[in-house]
Design a protein around this motif. Sequence first.
Motif, PDB file in Angstrom:
ATOM      1  N   SER A  98       0.842  -1.203   0.000  1.00  0.00           N
ATOM      2  CA  SER A  98       0.000   0.000   0.000  1.00  0.00           C
ATOM      3  C   SER A  98       0.870   1.243   0.000  1.00  0.00           C
ATOM      4  CB  SER A  98      -0.929  -0.003   1.218  1.00  0.00           C
ATOM      5  OG  SER A  98      -0.258   0.489   2.342  1.00  0.00           O
ATOM      6  N   LYS A 100       0.780   3.621   2.063  1.00  0.00           N
ATOM      7  CA  LYS A 100       1.133   4.068   3.405  1.00  0.00           C
ATOM      8  C   LYS A 100       2.272   3.201   3.922  1.00  0.00           C
ATOM      9  CE  LYS A 100      -3.194   5.972   5.108  1.00  0.00           C
ATOM     10  NZ  LYS A 100      -4.031   5.796   6.302  1.00  0.00           N
ATOM     11  N   PHE A 101       2.570   3.344   5.218  1.00  0.00           N
ATOM     12  CA  PHE A 101       3.611   2.497   5.807  1.00  0.00           C
ATOM     13  C   PHE A 101       3.171   1.053   5.759  1.00  0.00           C
ATOM     14  CE2 PHE A 101       4.860   6.458   7.773  1.00  0.00           C
ATOM     15  CZ  PHE A 101       6.231   6.364   7.705  1.00  0.00           C
ATOM     16  N   THR A 102       4.033   0.192   5.267  1.00  0.00           N
ATOM     17  CA  THR A 102       3.693  -1.221   5.312  1.00  0.00           C
ATOM     18  C   THR A 102       4.615  -1.958   6.267  1.00  0.00           C
ATOM     19  OG1 THR A 102       5.148  -1.737   3.483  1.00  0.00           O
ATOM     20  CG2 THR A 102       2.899  -1.171   2.925  1.00  0.00           C
ATOM     21  N   TYR A 104       6.834  -1.901  10.084  1.00  0.00           N
ATOM     22  CA  TYR A 104       6.822  -1.303  11.412  1.00  0.00           C
ATOM     23  C   TYR A 104       8.194  -0.700  11.684  1.00  0.00           C
ATOM     24  CZ  TYR A 104       2.520  -3.862  11.886  1.00  0.00           C
ATOM     25  OH  TYR A 104       1.243  -4.336  11.697  1.00  0.00           O
TER      26      TYR A 104
ATOM     27  N   GLU B 197      -2.137   1.430  14.298  1.00  0.00           N
ATOM     28  CA  GLU B 197      -1.986   0.696  13.039  1.00  0.00           C
ATOM     29  C   GLU B 197      -2.848   1.304  11.938  1.00  0.00           C
ATOM     30  OE1 GLU B 197      -0.623  -2.755  12.420  1.00  0.00           O
ATOM     31  OE2 GLU B 197      -0.332  -3.511  14.450  1.00  0.00           O
ATOM     32  N   ARG B 198      -4.058   1.724  12.325  1.00  0.00           N
ATOM     33  CA  ARG B 198      -4.931   2.346  11.334  1.00  0.00           C
ATOM     34  C   ARG B 198      -4.365   3.682  10.889  1.00  0.00           C
ATOM     35  NH1 ARG B 198      -9.892  -0.260  11.193  1.00  0.00           N
ATOM     36  NH2 ARG B 198     -10.269  -1.362  13.137  1.00  0.00           N
ATOM     37  N   GLU B 199      -3.873   4.449  11.858  1.00  0.00           N
ATOM     38  CA  GLU B 199      -3.382   5.800  11.572  1.00  0.00           C
ATOM     39  C   GLU B 199      -2.149   5.744  10.680  1.00  0.00           C
ATOM     40  OE1 GLU B 199      -3.110   8.009  15.214  1.00  0.00           O
ATOM     41  OE2 GLU B 199      -2.098   9.667  14.197  1.00  0.00           O
ATOM     42  N   VAL B 200      -1.212   4.864  11.023  1.00  0.00           N
ATOM     43  CA  VAL B 200       0.048   4.799  10.273  1.00  0.00           C
ATOM     44  C   VAL B 200      -0.156   4.111   8.932  1.00  0.00           C
ATOM     45  CG1 VAL B 200       2.375   3.837  10.315  1.00  0.00           C
ATOM     46  CG2 VAL B 200       1.417   4.839  12.382  1.00  0.00           C
ATOM     47  N   GLY B 201      -1.079   3.152   8.885  1.00  0.00           N
ATOM     48  CA  GLY B 201      -1.353   2.483   7.623  1.00  0.00           C
ATOM     49  C   GLY B 201      -0.928   1.029   7.590  1.00  0.00           C
ATOM     50  N   THR B 202      -0.253   0.571   8.651  1.00  0.00           N
ATOM     51  CA  THR B 202       0.203  -0.817   8.668  1.00  0.00           C
ATOM     52  C   THR B 202      -0.972  -1.792   8.741  1.00  0.00           C
ATOM     53  OG1 THR B 202       0.564  -0.433  11.022  1.00  0.00           O
ATOM     54  CG2 THR B 202       2.499  -0.489   9.613  1.00  0.00           C
TER      55      THR B 202
END
Lengths: 320, 366
Positions: A98, A100-102, A104, B197-202
């Motif tokens: 995606s 966004k960040f995928t 961590y 997790e929702r905010e960051v996109g993970t």
Amino acid sequence: MNDTVVPGRGDKGLLRNRVVEVENLTIRFGDFTAVDGVSFSVRKGEIFGFLGANGAGKTTTIRMLCGLLAPTSGVVRVGGLDFDDGGNGIKSIVGYMSQKFTLYDDLTVGENLDFAAGLRKLPAAAAEKRRAELFGMTGFDRPLTAKVSDLPGGIKQELALAAAMLHDPEIVFLDEPTSGVSPAARARFWGLIRRITAVGKTVIVTTHYMDEAEQCGRIALMRAGRIIALGSPDELKDSAFPGPMAEVDFQGSDPAAPIERLRKAPGLLALSPHGMRWHAAFSEGALMDAALSALPVSVRVRKIKPSLEDVFIRLAGGAQ
Amino acid sequence: MGITLRAFIRKELVQTLRDTRRRVLLFGAPVIQLTIFGLALSTEIKNIRLAVFSRPDDAMFLRLAERFYASGWFVPAVRGPGDDPMELIASGGADAALIAPAEGLRRSAERGSGKMQLLVDASNASKARAVEAYSKSVISEAALREYGTPLRTPVRFDVRVLYNPAMRSSLYLVPGVMGMLVCLITIILTAMSLAREREVGTFETIVSAPLSDLEVLLGKTVPYVILGLLDAALVVGAGYMIFGVPVRGPLWQLALASMVFVVATVAIGTFVSTVSRNQQQAMLGGFIFLFPAMLMSGIMYPVENMPGAMIAAAYLDPLMYFVRLLRNIMLKGGAPGVFWTDVGAMALMALASAGLAYRRFRRTLN
């Protein structure tokens, strides 16, 4: 249901090679139609690009193709599977990165890949073997104990790609994989994409960058939820600009009056500013020569081939 | 299921334990707060500033005043020579003033009345009640010692205080504070982790894997049940070491009660995260639940003192049951009858909130 195979544009062999088939795909969120009757297909081993402004529906389309969003109507077939099982069948055969960040940031390289393997239920030994393969292909050489937050942007994206491909998917979806990455890292990443498709996998990618779109086998140009043009970069250029194009450089002189005259020239298809210069496209060479010879002598004129940016401006930008 | 759940547990534990802020929230804050609350939230009132007014030669009265100060509840108020009792209380210089009769206590007592005046500052009502009760007990003690006759009361109690013979309020309050801390930490950690997790996109990566809704939900919650139990054990240990709060009942009761409670709070945290768009909202949402839950739990105010509707609401507060269970298990040794009804009620609530959280969670997934 859903045995409606798109009747053939192209021969039978190509038909069998279609790994993604989309027919009349539509999704609405309340009153808002985010994707509106989109149809296309993607061949095995192809690099298929989506080009369009933010909000054009690229990400929403990709999310439906990854089994993340149920379409309101239309047919989606990815690797021969549809959405009837809630998307899990599709999810298991595609990889999705995606925009966004995928990864961590607070975990290490190894911990991120272990988690990705866990999400795909890969046994430890298989995951490790696959990781070695992917590291070999990407040339990733950072230690497994390195924290992701310490990696440069380009390396992070390569790692994210590896994580998205850990389960060896046949089709990989990349949503703006190179945004915010240095030009050198972008070039490296596109080298990777070509290597992925060289082994028979299919890549579907969205991008803002015209130079990246040039590297796609075919491009779907999206605007307001619709595909407004689809084809290889050359096909798109030919259909948008059937005649010749010239670059006009006023070299510091005031362009206002000559541009006004040029706008009214017979046979003009498109006229748009590109930095300090202007691109003028005409339907025929003779009409172009006539129009350009009427310009002041100080103006330098050069025949050019249209770029995808010209195509994009003509098809997506003009009518907005 | 096994591989995925294990991967989730490992990931969440590593993330939580690696982050300094979350580590402090999980392990530092409970111990510090337990200590502060345990010390500060004392219902015993001590160090009441008492000023005595009498003629300097009223020996009997002064001996009585000595008894007041020797009781440990009262300390002498600081006062100047010309101070008026009312003024002294009004200015906050004293909490109470004891004024001898003008003729002297002995003469007044010989005439059969022995009237003294006690002025009490009742702007703090509980303090005022304590002053009254303490004064009575000091005087009846004095009457018994000095004259061998108790004050005239037709009935005398033989009071035996059970479970907490020294009436230490810490013994009563620390289990309450423990319940509160476990509640706070599990709700906030769970809600924040999902919202992050929702905010960051993970979260997008998680849902792009072919997992069932239940697998995703368990993966994001089971790690916090584990952390919550760790925290409960830590708080019980700290309560024992710092305040000497015992665990008189069986440990399995403590473990089972904590388990059921933590499942309920983690479910509530999950629910909060499904109605929050980002971490700040999750934090606020957590507190919107936490404050009423704490106030109605009976930690500080007895549930029985609340108006009827509030009592009904308190019976829907899982924290109320958990605090009652903790007090029952730790102080009273865990009487089985009460234990099972409270655990049962809490289990019903855990089940209901887990069901609700699951439904909301599924809706936000699709």
